[in-house]
Design an enzyme around this catalytic site. Structure first.
Site, PDB file in Angstrom:
ATOM      1  N   HIS A   1       0.841  -1.182   0.000  1.00  0.00           N
ATOM      2  CA  HIS A   1       0.000   0.000   0.000  1.00  0.00           C
ATOM      3  C   HIS A   1       0.885   1.244   0.000  1.00  0.00           C
ATOM      4  O   HIS A   1       1.856   1.318   0.762  1.00  0.00           O
ATOM      5  CB  HIS A   1      -0.884  -0.006   1.261  1.00  0.00           C
ATOM      6  CG  HIS A   1      -1.698   1.244   1.446  1.00  0.00           C
ATOM      7  ND1 HIS A   1      -1.468   2.137   2.473  1.00  0.00           N
ATOM      8  CD2 HIS A   1      -2.735   1.741   0.746  1.00  0.00           C
ATOM      9  CE1 HIS A   1      -2.333   3.127   2.392  1.00  0.00           C
ATOM     10  NE2 HIS A   1      -3.106   2.915   1.349  1.00  0.00           N
TER      11      HIS A   1
ATOM     12  N   HIS B   1       1.786  11.101  -1.903  1.00  0.00           N
ATOM     13  CA  HIS B   1       0.450  10.885  -1.370  1.00  0.00           C
ATOM     14  C   HIS B   1      -0.330  12.187  -1.529  1.00  0.00           C
ATOM     15  O   HIS B   1      -0.145  13.125  -0.754  1.00  0.00           O
ATOM     16  CB  HIS B   1       0.536  10.465   0.101  1.00  0.00           C
ATOM     17  CG  HIS B   1      -0.717   9.825   0.600  1.00  0.00           C
ATOM     18  ND1 HIS B   1      -0.953   9.584   1.926  1.00  0.00           N
ATOM     19  CD2 HIS B   1      -1.807   9.351  -0.059  1.00  0.00           C
ATOM     20  CE1 HIS B   1      -2.132   8.996   2.077  1.00  0.00           C
ATOM     21  NE2 HIS B   1      -2.664   8.848   0.873  1.00  0.00           N
TER      22      HIS B   1
END
Length: 479
Positions: free
Chosen positions: A66, A111
């Site tokens: 992830h 991110h």
């Protein structure tokens, strides 16, 4: 053990020539043999790729990470190429790349909408190309948010939105420059008509080379699976295509597991399903992946940078099948008419009775409270699998001896679904005030356990070998 095998062992490990000529083995030779890789608890056959690798992708568990680019937390920490390198070295086969607009139309990876640092997309591709196939020859699956939305952005040329065509051109060029002529490329040209292909050969099922309009070329790179939002099991049965996959957050997936476990299993027999950590895990903590493997989820994505129990289970499970990152799911998780429900005991069960005699330990890691091997040591045997199989047992405490503790205790486990079961050996030092201290662990699939007298190697919390620290056990089961 027949005479031929015994003779070969003596010839290989006995250091005293006179004893060797007498076809005997000294204590020193026996110690050398027991300390060798031949006596490890992990089966030699499982160290190679032995499973059928010609099934469609949805028939496999796939080692998945992830936000692979992160090496710390999810909000402020650095993005680093080491995230990709370390994940690939650990056998990860599904990576995540979050592509965003950068300065001068050069795409970056980070991110989105957070303060994490940025990486150039082209350097990420370079790292993947360099490390993806050093040890493993099987395909890498890349979850790329920009590429996943390209079909929606073909006509938005000039827009400043996430996924704009100018940035797509840079992405395509980065791939073109880095992997020119590489065998790692997999394209629809050499995979005609195969939207979800078997994984019988190496390759990177993301990028292809075709001299057409850049946006169209990039959108056509998605030749294995197309991401679609999960709505419901009923909606998927009616409308989801075989080459469409969905990602479900751990909280929603856990609710579905509790309420509709059998439907969930039927869903994963047909469609690739990815589970990812909930948004509140800003510290990059992980959930227990076992509950989602129990229902056949192919991609259970973890934060590989965070050590602990979840990553111990991840590393232990994917030791099997040559650490290839692909594990063929049990038949009852591949059959689209299966009656399997992990929350209920199987109707036609063939349980395995596993017996482990924990005999002794050798040079166990010292406690942080003691510079010598005077720790009060104990071993916990934890069984992970379907809920009815989950249990743990522990030895008594051996006082002030981590150098050569002897327990000589026997433990028995009745395992209803051994195909999904993992055994975790945990060594701890007893603490009276602050609680027990973790010293080392080893995790492996139950059905990958070698029978007989075996050595259990130990690893640190970070996954590093603690050699020569080990446990000496006797293992027996019938299947």
């Amino acid at each position: 053990m027949n005479h031929t095998i015994a003779f070969e062992i003596i010839q290989k490990y006995e250091p005293i020539e006179e004893v060797k000529r007498a076809h005997q083995m000294s204590f020193e030779g026996f110690i050398r043999y027991m300390g060798s890789s031949e006596c490890l608890i992990f089966k030699p056959d499982c160290r190679r790729v032995y499973q059928d690798m010609t099934h469609p992708l949805n028939d496999y568990f796939i080692s998945s990470s992830h936000n692979t680019y992160l090496i710390s937390d999810q909000l402020l920490g650095p993005s680093d190429l080491w995230g990709y390198v370390s994940a690939l070295v650990k056998g990860c086969r599904c990576l995540e790349i979050d592509c965003w607009d950068g300065s001068q139309n050069e795409p970056v990876v980070y991110h989105g909408y957070t303060l994490t640092s940025k990486l150039l997309f082209k350097t990420v591709i370079q790292a993947i190309h360099k490390y993806a196939f050093l040890a493993l020859k099987f395909k890498i699956l890349v979850k790329n948010k920009k590429i996943g939305t390209l079909k929606e952005t073909r006509e938005r040329k000039g827009s400043n939105k996430h996924g704009q065509v100018e940035e797509c051109e840079e992405i395509y060029q980065a791939v073109e420059d880095e992997i020119e002529g590489s065998e790692a490329l997999v394209s629809s040209e050499n995979n005609p008509g195969k939207e979800i292909e078997t994984i019988s050969r190496g390759g990177l099922p993301l990028f292809k080379k075709r001299k057409v309009k850049v946006a169209l070329a990039l959108s056509d790179l998605v030749i294995y699976t197309k991401a679609e939002k999960f709505r419901s099991f009923q909606h998927s049965r009616l409308y989801q295509q075989f080459n469409e996959s969905s990602s479900i957050g751990e909280s929603e997936a856990r609710k579905l597991l509790k309420l509709k476990a059998h439907e969930f299993v039927l869903h994963t027999t047909r469609f690739i399903t990815r589970i990812y950590p909930k948004a509140t895990r800003t510290d990059s903590s992980n959930f227990n992946p076992q509950e989602f493997w129990n229902i056949g989820c192919q991609m259970v994505a973890l934060n590989f940078q965070t050590p602990g129990l979840p990553m111990d289970l991840q590393n232990g499970k994917f030791l099997d099948n040559g650490s290839s990152g692909y594990l063929l799911k049990p038949q009852f998780l591949r059959d689209n008419k299966t009656q399997f429900n992990p929350n209920k005991p199987p109707k036609q069960s063939d349980p395995v009775t596993l017996t482990i005699r924990l005999i002794s330990g050798t040079q166990l890691p010292p406690s942080s409270h003691s510079s010598s091997n005077k720790a009060d040591t104990l071993v916990i045997l934890e069984l992970f699998g379907v809920p009815n199989d989950q249990t743990k047992q522990q030895t008594r405490v051996i006082k002030r001896n981590a150098f050569s503790p002897r327990w000589n205790e026997t433990f028995t486990f009745i395992i209803q679904v051994p195909e999904l079961a993992l055994m975790r050996f945990v060594v701890e030092s007893q603490g009276l005030i602050a609680g027990n201290e973790f010293l080392g662990q080893y995790t492996l699939p139950v059905l990958s356990m070698n029978k007989g007298y075996r050595r259990v190697p130990l690893f640190s919390k970070l996954g590093e070998s603690l050699e020569p620290a080990s446990l000496f056990v006797y293992v027996w089961y019938i299947r």
